[in-house]
Write a protein that holds these residues in place. Structure first.
Motif, PDB file in Angstrom:
ATOM      1  N   PHE A 176      46.253  48.858  42.481  1.00 48.25           N
ATOM      2  CA  PHE A 176      44.835  48.636  42.678  1.00 48.25           C
ATOM      3  C   PHE A 176      44.238  48.149  41.373  1.00 48.25           C
ATOM      4  O   PHE A 176      43.434  47.209  41.733  1.00 48.25           O
ATOM      5  CB  PHE A 176      44.506  50.224  42.749  1.00 48.25           C
ATOM      6  N   GLN A 177      44.499  48.245  40.321  1.00 48.46           N
ATOM      7  CA  GLN A 177      44.367  47.701  38.828  1.00 48.46           C
ATOM      8  C   GLN A 177      44.443  46.250  39.090  1.00 48.46           C
ATOM      9  O   GLN A 177      43.466  45.275  38.933  1.00 48.46           O
ATOM     10  CB  GLN A 177      45.095  48.085  37.727  1.00 48.46           C
ATOM     11  N   SER A 178      45.586  45.642  39.654  1.00 45.68           N
ATOM     12  CA  SER A 178      46.020  44.368  39.740  1.00 45.68           C
ATOM     13  C   SER A 178      45.082  43.617  40.891  1.00 45.68           C
ATOM     14  O   SER A 178      44.497  42.463  40.480  1.00 45.68           O
ATOM     15  CB  SER A 178      47.297  44.075  39.696  1.00 45.68           C
ATOM     16  N   ALA A 179      44.890  44.451  42.016  1.00 47.15           N
ATOM     17  CA  ALA A 179      43.759  43.811  42.976  1.00 47.15           C
ATOM     18  C   ALA A 179      42.470  43.588  42.424  1.00 47.15           C
ATOM     19  O   ALA A 179      41.904  42.567  42.773  1.00 47.15           O
ATOM     20  CB  ALA A 179      43.840  44.611  44.082  1.00 47.15           C
ATOM     21  N   ASN A 180      41.853  44.535  41.617  1.00 43.20           N
ATOM     22  CA  ASN A 180      40.746  44.268  41.152  1.00 43.20           C
ATOM     23  C   ASN A 180      40.786  43.374  39.890  1.00 43.20           C
ATOM     24  O   ASN A 180      39.556  42.503  39.923  1.00 43.20           O
ATOM     25  CB  ASN A 180      40.399  45.830  40.446  1.00 43.20           C
ATOM     26  N   MET A 181      41.601  43.111  39.308  1.00 40.46           N
ATOM     27  CA  MET A 181      41.572  42.099  38.297  1.00 40.46           C
ATOM     28  C   MET A 181      41.889  40.841  38.856  1.00 40.46           C
ATOM     29  O   MET A 181      41.363  39.907  38.604  1.00 40.46           O
ATOM     30  CB  MET A 181      42.988  42.252  37.181  1.00 40.46           C
ATOM     31  N   THR A 182      42.475  40.725  40.169  1.00 40.43           N
ATOM     32  CA  THR A 182      42.433  39.629  40.951  1.00 40.43           C
ATOM     33  C   THR A 182      41.233  39.108  41.234  1.00 40.43           C
ATOM     34  O   THR A 182      40.644  37.833  41.142  1.00 40.43           O
ATOM     35  CB  THR A 182      43.372  39.690  42.259  1.00 40.43           C
ATOM     36  N   LEU A 183      40.321  40.095  41.591  1.00 44.92           N
ATOM     37  CA  LEU A 183      38.894  39.636  41.977  1.00 44.92           C
ATOM     38  C   LEU A 183      38.261  39.179  40.828  1.00 44.92           C
ATOM     39  O   LEU A 183      37.433  38.029  40.956  1.00 44.92           O
ATOM     40  CB  LEU A 183      38.127  41.034  42.317  1.00 44.92           C
ATOM     41  N   ARG A 184      38.328  39.755  39.713  1.00 47.60           N
ATOM     42  CA  ARG A 184      37.683  39.229  38.497  1.00 47.60           C
ATOM     43  C   ARG A 184      37.990  37.801  38.210  1.00 47.60           C
ATOM     44  O   ARG A 184      37.378  36.970  37.644  1.00 47.60           O
ATOM     45  CB  ARG A 184      37.923  40.329  37.440  1.00 47.60           C
ATOM     46  N   TYR A 185      39.137  37.364  38.193  1.00 44.67           N
ATOM     47  CA  TYR A 185      39.625  36.082  37.632  1.00 44.67           C
ATOM     48  C   TYR A 185      40.041  34.986  38.597  1.00 44.67           C
ATOM     49  O   TYR A 185      40.490  33.935  38.420  1.00 44.67           O
ATOM     50  CB  TYR A 185      40.803  36.533  36.670  1.00 44.67           C
ATOM     51  N   LEU A 186      39.627  35.343  39.983  1.00 42.96           N
ATOM     52  CA  LEU A 186      39.970  34.482  40.972  1.00 42.96           C
ATOM     53  C   LEU A 186      38.959  33.186  40.897  1.00 42.96           C
ATOM     54  O   LEU A 186      37.920  33.316  40.461  1.00 42.96           O
ATOM     55  CB  LEU A 186      39.405  35.019  42.322  1.00 42.96           C
TER      56      LEU A 186
END
Ligand code: NAI
Length: 787
Positions: A549-559
């Motif tokens: 879940f953390q990594s999915a959210n960080m994916t959004l941030r740095y996409l």
């Protein structure tokens, strides 16, 4: 003609006027709120030696109304500060100030003479282009217009809000033959975009659309009740969610609205409508007249159809009124097979079909009530809505909270079959309906704003689907991620959808929008799975789920493409954390956002605690550059701590911004229906402006001294009995993460470091029996447990 409205004047500071003023002020308008000048002093004013000529006395009614607004529940104001935009005054001294108003709206007592007199006094003070409107529930708009000079009439119309005006979406707009069509379309667009209302154009007929139908519906319900020999609790069980109506159903609604208000509307309609059958239906049964005589008008009188009493054990109990004896009795447990079945049908059309075809008394009662309302709507359609079925359906959905409007319900039951059944029972149906198979063209309505439902109706626009999330082509090369499934709980499907979308967006799209279409955006992570894994002591599984879940959210941030999240309604826990990682949030004005994990004995670990730390410390240097000495970051971290440790949920998007859940760059959209379109527009704007993803964060931590300050606060609350030992334990974990663990003050850390701290804290709390008890209790009862 006004091009926009910045200043409004509301005349009448009663229940509606004051709350309309609150809505307008919440939407950013400056509002002048006027009421009559009192003719006597209150004891308090006498004591202070004030006289009747004192401005404080002369404007007392409006001043007190503004004070009341700050305390009312549910809050009519988006934020307490919005009340500062309302200036109280009175209808004698302040009339000259109407010159400054772009819109003058009257909400004084429901009396034609009073309203006409008011318009005569107002007319000399307004500028020619000012919009003038009346909030009457049912008096003739044209008759009020007669009190205005001819040159002002093109700008006069009815604007009928529903109580409570902040929360009920419907605004009926009622033009007169003299109203300039441009004024109508301006008011419609202003109310839709700026006030977030759902506008329906109504004809100038008694009580307009929604109240005319609603009152008739109530009247036929009372009659059917007598025929079937049912009690108030039985009728409420049938006429609530089973029929696609609000939980408050018939009699709870009447108690809330006030029996006097209903009686007033029913009598007023009865006196003014032509059809003798409608007049007969609206005759109030003797028990209502008697209840009115006794003053049993509902909640405001402490009793109505229901009454709350304290039982022998001190527990409060709700009694129901027996309409035969007019005595209160314990409520009955209502059981009908058809209602039990209806409860399991999610689709409102299918639910209604099942109910009205059931042969038990509940089914037959529901059918007869619905039948009479449908026949009435068909017969009155031209008169009240100029033949517009969508106007009637929207009015009942937006004003009365029906899941389906009457014509939508009719279509769900089958237009022809229903006509056959009605006619077999001797109910007349107008010819125009008898010629129809449907009221709307087949397929989803394409005339509305952008929505997932409409997009998905074309299967080629569904990019990929999971049980809990779907990727949808929103047009113009913008990809949409729709959260769905039970309460849009966040779990593996969200993670899978983000992973897939990340690759997909890079190849084929300009950017990504994340939203939902159910009543709420998301109530957070899927607690069932977490609790089950915790009970099985499967720590690896929880660790893995949180990492993902953390990594999915960080994916959004740095996409490398813009990501816009469009939350609305309840946006809790994991739902808020998704929004926190967007480049931009485009939020609906009605946003109830918060990190509520402590309620289940956990801390936000999808990047929520990390993100609050990042946001708060980011504010520090900005302030510092304006001040001579060094600035202490502590107060900023304290704010983040308080929000998380008290599970503070915003009462609006404006308040979410005050709490730091939304940033200055995030946007608020007043009308929820326009949210997806606005979010998509934001993606396109970011893309056009040459989007680049943010640089990775370096966060200075407060360290052990900063943590000691927070722990002192926890200790004080614990000692004062305001926090349990377990609350204190959870709060210490939050303090630990927010201040950077065991590193010395000022150490620069990256986001992953804080995410790891979050996850460790989350895992250790999952192992706590008291946290598990909180989770289990919330899942079983829907309410938090304090232990
Ligand atoms: P209210 O009784 O709470 O407020 C009426 C206000 O009018 C009071 O503040 C009173 O001081 C003022 N007033 C009394 N006599 C006056 C006079 N001669 N000149 C000027 N002002 C005077 O009533 P409420 O409920 O706010 O209703 C106001 C209007 O809104 C009415 O036309 C009503 O039909 C309409 N309305 C009411 C709804 C409701 O649910 N209560 C819903 C929608 C519309």
């Amino acid at each position: 003609m006004a091009t926009t409205i910045r200043r409004a004047a509301v005349l009448g500071a009663g229940l509606m006027g004051s709350q309309i003023a609150a809505l307008l002020a919440s939407c950013g308008l400056e509002v002048l709120l006027l009421d009559i000048v009192p003719d006597s002093l209150t004891p308090e004013e006498q004591r202070r030696g004030l006289t009747l000529s004192d401005p404080r006395v002369r404007s007392r009614l409006a001043t007190q109304a503004v004070e009341r607004l700050r305390r009312m529940k549910p809050p009519p104001l988006f934020t307490a500060e919005a009340a500062d935009r309302i200036t109280p005054g009175n209808l004698e001294d302040d009339l000259p100030r109407l010159r400054e108003a772009d819109w003058v709206l009257e909400a004084v007592v429901e009396d034609l003479g009073v309203k006409q007199d008011l318009w005569r006094r107002v007319a000399p003070h307004v500028q020619p282009g000012t919009v003038l409107s009346s909030n009457t529930s049912g008096l003739s708009i044209a008759a009020q217009a007669e009190a205005l000079p001819a040159e002002l009439r093109p700008h006069f119309l009815g604007t009928h809000f529903f109580n409570p005006p902040r929360y009920l979406k419907l605004l009926e707009v009622i033009p007169t033959p003299d109203t300039d069509p441009e004024v109508v379309s301006f008011v419609r667009s202003f109310a839709t975009r700026v006030l977030g209302k759902g506008v329906v154009i109504a004809r100038d007929t008694p009580n307009f659309i929604a109240n005319r139908i609603g009152t008739y519906g109530l009247a036929v319900t009372l009659r059917a009740m007598a025929r079937f020999g049912l009690g108030v609790d039985e009728v409420d069980a049938i006429t609530g969610p089973a029929m696609g109506r609000p939980k408050s159903a018939t009699f709870r609604t009447l108690d809330l609205v006030g029996l006097d208000v209903f009686a007033h509307v029913a009598r007023n309609t009865r006196a003014r409508v032509a059809d003798p059958a409608e007049r007969d239906a609206l005759e109030l049964p003797p028990y209502i007249e008697e209840m009115l005589r006794r003053g049993w008008t509902g909640d405001k009188a402490g009793q109505g159809f229901f009454k709350k009493v304290k039982g022998a054990s001190g527990e409060s109990e709700i009694l129901a009124l027996d309409l035969q004896t007019l005595e209160y009795r314990p409520r009955k447990k209502v059981r009908f097979a058809s209602l039990d079945q209806a409860r399991n049908v999610a689709d409102p059309g299918a639910r209604l079909r099942a109910l009205v075809s059931a042969g038990d008394p509940a089914g037959r009662f529901a059918w007869e009530v619905l039948r009479d309302v449908l026949a009435f709507c068909a017969a009155r359609l031209d008169e009240i809505a100029g033949g517009d079925v969508a106007a009637v359906d929207r009015a009942m959905r937006w004003g009365f909270g029906w899941e389906l409007g009457p014509f939508e319900a009719w279509e769900a039951l089958g237009v022809r079959e229903t006509v056959v059944r009605m006619e077999a029972e001797g109910v007349q149906v107008p010819d125009w309906v008898r010629e129809k198979d449907r009221f709307y063209p087949p397929g989803p309505r394409a005339d509305g704003p952008l929505s997932f439902t409409v997009q998905k109706a074309d299967p080629t626009r569904v990019v990929k689907a999971w049980p809990g999330a779907t990727l949808v082509d929103l047009g113009d090369e913008v990809l949409g991620l729709e959260l769905h499934g039970p309460k849009q709980a966040i779990g593996q499907d969200y993670v899978a959808a983000v992973r897939f979308a990340a690759g997909e967006v890079l190849r084929n799209w300009r950017g990504l929008v994340i939203s939902a279409e159910a009543p709420n955006f998301s109530v957070g992570a899927n607690l069932v799975l977490i609790l089950m894994a915790a009970q099985d002591e499967d720590w690896d599984e929880i660790d893995q789920a949180v990492r993902e879940f953390q990594s999915a959210n960080m994916t959004l941030r740095y996409l490398p493409r813009p990501v816009v999240v469009a939350p609305y309604g309840m946006t809790l826990g994991g739902g808020a954390e998704i929004a926190f990682h967007a480049d931009r949030v485009v939020a609906a004005a009605e946003l109830y956002m918060g990190l509520v994990e402590v309620g289940v004995g956990l801390i936000p670990a999808g990047g929520g605690t990390k993100e609050m730390a990042v946001r708060m410390t980011r504010q520090v240097p900005r302030v510092q550059s304006q001040l001579p000495g060094p600035v202490d970051a502590q107060p900023f971290v304290n704010r983040a701590f308080e929000a998380i440790a008290t599970a503070r949920v915003s009462g609006s998007a404006a308040e979410a911004a005050q709490l730091g859940y939304l940033r200055a760059t995030d946007r608020i959209v007043m009308n929820r229906d326009l949210l997806l379109a606005e979010a998509k527009a934001e993606v396109l704007a970011l893309d056009r402006a040459g989007y680049v993803p943010p640089a990775p964060e370096r966060i200075p931590v407060l360290g052990p001294d900063g943590r000691a300050v927070l722990e002192l606060g926890i200790y004080t609350l614990r000692n004062a009995g305001q926090a349990t030992e377990h609350d204190a334990k959870v709060a210490r974990k939050i303090a630990h993460v927010l201040t950077g663990g065991d590193l010395p003050a000022g150490t620069l850390v990256d986001e992953q470091y804080l995410l790891d701290l979050e996850r460790e804290a989350f895992l250790s709390l999952c192992g706590e029996p008291l946290s598990q008890a909180r989770m289990a209790h919330l899942l079983q009862t829907g309410r938090p447990l304090r232990n």
